[in-house]
Design an enzyme around this catalytic site. Structure first.
Site, PDB file in Angstrom:
ATOM      1  N   CYS A  21      13.972  19.803  -0.737  1.00  0.00           N
ATOM      2  CA  CYS A  21      12.799  20.647  -0.981  1.00  0.00           C
ATOM      3  C   CYS A  21      12.873  21.297  -2.360  1.00  0.00           C
ATOM      4  CB  CYS A  21      12.630  21.667   0.149  1.00  0.00           C
ATOM      5  SG  CYS A  21      10.977  22.421   0.172  1.00  0.00           S
ATOM      6  N   HIS A  71      12.688  18.565   4.915  1.00  0.00           N
ATOM      7  CA  HIS A  71      13.870  19.318   5.345  1.00  0.00           C
ATOM      8  C   HIS A  71      14.634  18.545   6.426  1.00  0.00           C
ATOM      9  CE1 HIS A  71      13.414  23.271   3.339  1.00  0.00           C
ATOM     10  NE2 HIS A  71      12.143  22.910   3.281  1.00  0.00           N
ATOM     11  N   GLU A  82      17.559  18.932   7.377  1.00  0.00           N
ATOM     12  CA  GLU A  82      18.419  19.837   8.153  1.00  0.00           C
ATOM     13  C   GLU A  82      17.677  20.458   9.321  1.00  0.00           C
ATOM     14  OE1 GLU A  82      16.133  22.811   5.871  1.00  0.00           O
ATOM     15  OE2 GLU A  82      16.857  20.782   5.474  1.00  0.00           O
TER      16      GLU A  82
END
Length: 232
Positions: free
Chosen positions: A113, A208, A210
């Site tokens: 990002c 993202h 994660e």
């Protein structure tokens, strides 16, 4: 084979826990968990003196530049848009120095990002300061499909279109030197960048990973950090 040591850049801001409210170096737990799930060891890198970035990177096998605040527009020669958030000046300077050190030393690099936006800025690119449709309500990830570009480093990890968690309001405008777009959203937004002519692994994604269950992008970084060729 030993587990590669992956550094993760962090926020530096006031935080609360227990009875304490203090300045803290922190990052969402999804980042180190994703590194660990992909077989790496996670090390957190709080903002520091940019002059020490090369020494920090020299001790790592791989580097992740995490998401976070908007990049200061002056870094890419622009005036702030009213919708651009307040910058984190110390973090901008530190992470740009980390990126430059990783590229100079061929340490495998993954931007996430904000990390994609900083990689683009580090190489002379510019950013769109506001766009709609790539974030949910405050604090809520949106999802949309991204399409990898065949033949790219990203496509080796993600060969098919995939739905990803996303939360951003800025994006790539003009590409930085040597960068290749390796994924798009349906509206044309750049969703991944890479350095195709470099000897090492340098990849950045606008979403993202994660915040999701797909480990393949991080798997690719950890494999490269462990000595695997990124293009075989």
């Amino acid at each position: 084979m030993s587990q590669p040591l992956i550094g993760i850049s962090t926020y530096q801001q006031e935080a609360s826990w227990g009875v304490w409210t203090l300045p803290a170096a922190l990052v969402p737990a999804g980042y180190p968990r994703l590194v660990q799930r992909s077989g790496g060891l996670a090390a957190l890198l709080p903002p520091g003196d940019p002059a020490t970035a090369a020494a920090a990177v020299a001790r790592l096998d791989g580097l992740v530049i995490a998401g976070g605040a908007d990049v200061q527009p002056a870094r890419y020669g622009a005036e702030p848009d009213p919708r651009t958030g307040p910058p984190s000046l110390d973090r901008d300077a530190w992470e740009l120095a980390l990126i430059e050190a990783a590229l100079a030393a061929d340490v495998p690099l993954l931007g996430i990002c904000r990390g994609l936006q900083l990689l683009n800025v580090a190489l002379g690119g510019t950013l769109v300061q506001h766009l709609d449709g790539h974030a949910g309500p405050p604090g809520v990830f949106e999802r949309h499909e991204i399409t990898p570009v065949p033949g790219t480093l990203l496509a080796r990890a993600l060969p098919e279109p995939v739905s990803v968690p996303t939360y951003h309001h800025q994006a790539v405008e003009r590409l930085g030197r040597g960068l290749l777009v390796s994924a798009h959203a349906a509206d044309g937004t750049v969703e991944a960048l890479e350095l195709p002519d470099g000897p090492g692994f340098a990849l950045a994604v606008q979403w993202h990973p994660e915040a999701g269950d797909d480990t393949r992008v991080m798997d690719a970084l950890v494999a490269a950090a462990g000595g695997a060729s990124p293009r075989e």
